[in-house]
Design a protein around this motif. Sequence first.
Motif, short mmCIF file in Angstrom:
data_model
loop_
_atom_site.label_atom_id
_atom_site.label_comp_id
_atom_site.label_asym_id
_atom_site.label_seq_id
_atom_site.Cartn_x
_atom_site.Cartn_y
_atom_site.Cartn_z
N GLN A 66 11.08 12.58 1.67
CA GLN A 66 12.51 12.34 1.53
C GLN A 66 13.09 11.69 2.77
O GLN A 66 13.97 10.82 2.69
N GLU A 67 12.63 12.09 3.94
CA GLU A 67 13.12 11.48 5.17
C GLU A 67 12.71 10.01 5.25
O GLU A 67 13.48 9.16 5.72
N MET A 68 11.52 9.67 4.77
CA MET A 68 11.07 8.28 4.77
C MET A 68 11.94 7.42 3.85
O MET A 68 12.28 6.27 4.17
N ILE A 69 12.31 7.96 2.70
CA ILE A 69 13.17 7.23 1.78
C ILE A 69 14.54 7.00 2.42
O ILE A 69 15.13 5.92 2.30
N THR A 95 0.84 -1.20 0.00
CA THR A 95 0.00 0.00 0.00
C THR A 95 0.87 1.24 0.00
O THR A 95 2.00 1.22 0.51
N PRO A 96 0.40 2.34 -0.58
CA PRO A 96 1.23 3.55 -0.67
C PRO A 96 1.46 4.18 0.69
O PRO A 96 0.71 3.96 1.65
N MET A 97 2.51 4.97 0.75
CA MET A 97 2.80 5.76 1.94
C MET A 97 1.92 7.00 1.95
O MET A 97 1.81 7.70 0.94
N LYS A 98 1.31 7.29 3.08
CA LYS A 98 0.46 8.47 3.20
C LYS A 98 1.04 9.40 4.25
O LYS A 98 1.48 8.96 5.31
N GLN A 111 0.23 11.26 -0.90
CA GLN A 111 0.56 9.85 -0.82
C GLN A 111 1.55 9.51 -1.91
O GLN A 111 1.54 10.11 -2.98
N PHE A 112 2.44 8.56 -1.61
CA PHE A 112 3.50 8.19 -2.53
C PHE A 112 3.51 6.68 -2.69
O PHE A 112 3.43 5.93 -1.73
N GLY A 113 3.61 6.22 -3.93
CA GLY A 113 3.65 4.79 -4.20
C GLY A 113 3.02 4.51 -5.54
O GLY A 113 2.03 5.13 -5.93
N GLU A 114 3.59 3.54 -6.27
CA GLU A 114 3.09 3.24 -7.61
C GLU A 114 1.72 2.60 -7.57
O GLU A 114 0.86 2.88 -8.40
N LYS A 115 1.50 1.70 -6.59
CA LYS A 115 0.23 0.99 -6.50
C LYS A 115 -0.70 1.68 -5.53
O LYS A 115 -0.31 2.02 -4.41
N LYS A 116 -1.94 1.87 -5.99
CA LYS A 116 -2.96 2.45 -5.13
C LYS A 116 -3.78 1.31 -4.54
O LYS A 116 -4.37 0.52 -5.26
N ARG A 117 -3.79 1.22 -3.23
CA ARG A 117 -4.52 0.14 -2.59
C ARG A 117 -5.07 0.63 -1.25
O ARG A 117 -4.38 1.31 -0.50
N GLY A 122 14.37 3.28 2.54
CA GLY A 122 14.62 2.95 1.15
C GLY A 122 13.35 3.13 0.33
O GLY A 122 12.24 3.03 0.86
N THR A 123 13.51 3.33 -0.97
CA THR A 123 12.36 3.66 -1.82
C THR A 123 11.32 2.55 -1.85
O THR A 123 10.12 2.80 -1.65
N GLU A 124 11.74 1.30 -2.07
CA GLU A 124 10.78 0.22 -2.23
C GLU A 124 9.95 0.01 -0.97
O GLU A 124 8.71 -0.06 -1.03
N LYS A 125 10.60 -0.06 0.16
CA LYS A 125 9.87 -0.31 1.41
C LYS A 125 8.99 0.88 1.77
O LYS A 125 7.85 0.72 2.21
N ALA A 126 9.51 2.09 1.57
CA ALA A 126 8.73 3.28 1.91
C ALA A 126 7.46 3.37 1.08
O ALA A 126 6.42 3.81 1.57
N TYR A 127 7.54 2.92 -0.19
CA TYR A 127 6.40 3.06 -1.10
C TYR A 127 5.39 1.92 -1.02
O TYR A 127 4.30 2.03 -1.55
N THR A 128 5.75 0.81 -0.40
CA THR A 128 4.88 -0.36 -0.46
C THR A 128 4.38 -0.88 0.88
O THR A 128 3.48 -1.70 0.92
#
Length: 851
Positions: free
Chosen positions: A269-272, A46-49, A60-66, A276-282
Motif C-alpha cells: 500500500q505504501e508503494m502504491i 516486471t512485478p514489484m517484489k 510480489q504484485f503485478g499482472e505480468k510475471k517476468r 501509483g498503481t501502474e508504476k508500482a506494478y510494472t
Amino acid sequence: MFSFKKILKIGVVIVLLGIFALFALYLSMRSELPSVESLKDIQWQTPMKIYSADGQLMNQFGEKKRIPLSLEQMPQQLINAILATEDERFYLHFGVDPIGMMRAIFGQITGQNKGGASTITMQVARNFFLTREQTYIRKLKEIFTAFHIEHLLTKDEILELYMNKIELGHRAFGFGAAAQVYYNKDVKDLTLAQMAVLAGLPKAPSTMNPISRPERAKARRAVVLQRMLVTNYITRQQYQQAVNAPITAQKHGAVIELDAPYAAEMAHQEMIERYGTEKAYTEGYKVFTTVTAKLQKAAQHSVINNLLAYSKRHGYRGPQQSLRTPQAADDQQVSVKELAPLSQQEIIDALSQVIEYKPLLAAVVTQVNEQSIEITLKNNTIASIPWSGLSWAREFINDDKQGPEPQVAKEILNYGDVIYVTQQQDGYHLSQLPSASSALVALSPDNGAIKAVVGGFSFEQSQFNRVTQAKRQVGSNIKPFVYSAALDNGFTLASLVNDVPINQWDQKSGFVWRPKNSPEQYSGEIRVKRALAQSKNVVAVRLLRAVGLNKLIPHLASFGFAPDELPRDESLALGSASFTPLEVAAGFATFANGGFLIEPFIIERIEDSFGNIVYQANPAIACDDCTEFLPTEELTASLNNQDEDFSSINETNQENNKPAFIKAERAISASNAFLITQALNEVIWGADWSQKPGWQGTGFRARKLNRRDIAGKTGTTNEAKDAWFSGFSRRLVATSWIGFDDPSRNLGRSSYNNNLSKDQITGKEFGAKSAQPAWISFMRTALEDLAEEPFIQPSEIVSVRIDKKTGKLTRKTDRSSTFEYFILGTAPTEYISKDHTLEIFDTNEQTEEIF
C-alpha cells in the motif's frame, strides 16, 4: 514466343518496379513508423517484489510475471529450440527472411499452409510497437520496423529482447518467468523436454500451454524436438528421450520464502501511495522491509497459538457441516451402522469446499471410537485423533459458559462430520477456526523500524489489518502515560495516593460515576509505583484529577496520540481512548528509548529493476549521545564539540552522498522515561508478601522469561471487550491485543476443565490471561538475540531507601523498606516516625488477580 532475354528483362523490370513501389510505400509510411530507439534502454514491465530485511521474498504484485534475463543466462539448448522452431535463419537474414516470405506467399496463392513469414526480428517489432491485426498495412509496418531494428541492434540483442518480451501463457512474459510458472525452476535447470515445451508456446500460448491443454502441448513439443533434430541441435538419442518424457508442468506462483501477508500488504500500500498503481506494478521495484524472518515467524506463531488456546478453553462450537447426521426415529437416534457409508468421492467433494487456514486442516470423521476418532484429510491421509486431542472439546454455550467435560468421543463428534484439525508433535488434534481476533506488532524503539506485524489469525480469512486499522479502547494500557504526566506535575514513585472508592455526581448525565478497582479491593494510602504495578483504577482517576485534563491531554499528545481523539473526561484515566496497536507500541517505545518520539516505518529501502537504490529510509534516531548509531568512519574529532543539530555529521554525509542524520524529538525527559520504566518493571517483577494483603504485579506471568530487563503493562476494558499487553526491553517493544471484531461481544470467562492439566487459564478474561501469553511467547524468541541490557539511569536520578508504607525515608534495612528512584531534589526529606515492624509477617496468601 518470348525469348529468354525478354523474360529476364521483364523480370528485372518487375523486380525494380517492386523495389520502387516498396520504397515508395516506405517513404509514405515512414512518418507512421515507430521509433525503435527506445529498444536501446528498454524498461521491462516486471512485478514489484517485497522482501524481508534478510532478503526473503514475502510477496510480489503485478499482472505480468517476468524475470528479465541476459542472453548469457539463457541455456543454449533453449536458444537452439527457439531458433529451430521460430527462425532457423535468424543469424543469416537482415530482419526479413526472403525464403520464408516466398514460402508464405506461395502458400497463400496455392491455398496451402507453408508456414508463417515472421522472423524473430519481425515478432520483436510487432510485440513492442504494433498490434496483432491481420492486415497487409500492419505487415508492411512490421517489415519496415524490422529493418530499423536490425540497423540499430545486434542479433544477440534482438534475440534477448524477444526471449524476455514474448507472451507464454498464464501471465508469464519471457522464458525466465515461464520456467518459474510452469516448472518452478530457473531456466538453467530445465530439462530438454521442458525447454521444448516452452519453445513451442509462442505459436499459441493460450491453447498449447501444458497446463490448460497438455495433449496439444505434447504434440507441439514433438514438432519442436523434430526441428531441433533436423537442424542438428540434438542427437537421435536426445530426441527419443525428450519426446517420450511425460508432461510435468503445473502452475506455480512466486516462491514465497516468508509468509508474512500483513507486513507485505503494508509495504504494498505504501508503494502504491508513492508511485501509483501502474508504476508500482510494472517498474520491477524490489522493496526491502524492516521485518525480520525470525521475529515475524515468532509473532505469527504466538498470535495463532494464543487464539487457538482462547478458542479451546471457551468450548467447541461444532463441525463445519455433517455429511451423515443421524435422524431421530421413535425418540431414538439411528445408529451409525444404519447410516449409508461415505464414498471416497463424497469425502473429496466435501473437503474441496472447505477453505483451510494455516495451521488448520480440513478433515472428515470416518469412524467414532470410544475415546478416539478416525479421519481423512484433503490429501487423502488417513489418521486418528486420540483422546488427548479431543478431550478439551466441551460444548460452547456462550462466551461466559461451557458445557460439561465430555467422557466419550461420540459426545463431541459424529460419523461424517467435517472438521478442522491441527497437526502437533503428538499427532492430530481437533480444532476450530477462532471467532476472536488478535494482533501483535513489534518495533525498534531506537528508530521505529517495524520488526514483526500480525494483523489477525489469517490474511486469507480477513485482510483487515488490526495492527494499523483497528482502533480499540486501550483500557489500563493508558495508565503509564497518565502516571508519566503525574511525575511531571509534582508526584514521585513514592508519593501516596488514596486508594478508596470514588462517588461523583455527574450533572450532565444525571448519574453517579463510581470508578472501581478490579477486583474491588482497596488499599487506602498506596505508593504511586505500587498502584501502577497493581493497576489501581481509582488511583489513576485521582492522578488525572491532580494533573487536570488541560495538562494531561497535551502530555499524551507528546507520545504521538492525536489529541482530538482523546476523551475530555475522567474516563480517559481508565483507557476509554481508542488507539491502534501500532499507535500503542509507538507510545511505549518512548519509555524504552529514554523519552524520544519515534515514527514507525516498514520500508527500509527500494531498489529499481537494475538494483539501484531509489529510496533509502532515514528515520529519526532516538538518542542523546548518538555516536552508537553512526558509522565508525564518521566519528571524527569534531564530534565531541558539534551542535545539537548534528550539522558537522550532515556536512560529511552530504559530501559522501549519504542521507542527513536526524535526531528524534524528545517527548518526555530521560528521568521521566526511566522512572515509568522502573514502575513498569514492577508490573512484572514487583511483589510483596510481607504485609497483609500480599500483592504482586499484574504482569507477573512474564517472569517465566527470566529477564530482569523487561517492563510492561496489562490492559483490559470494561466488560473485557479488549485485552492488551504492551511491554519492552531496551531494544524491542511489542504490543499484543485480543478481542472480537464485533464490539458488542466481550471475551467472557472460562470454567475449569477437568480433562485438562492444572496449568490451564480459567476465570474472567483480561490482559494478563488473554493478551500477555502471545507477548510472552513472542518475546521468548525475540530476546534470544538480545543480550540483557539494563535501562540507563540518567545522571539526575538518585536512589534512596524508603519505608514501604509511608514512602518516607527510613534507616531500617528489613522488609519494611525498599530502595526507590527519584529525580534529584524530589526525594523525601522526612524520616518515618512510626515503627511498622509489628505489621510485618510472612504469608503465602494471594489475592485475586487484577488487570
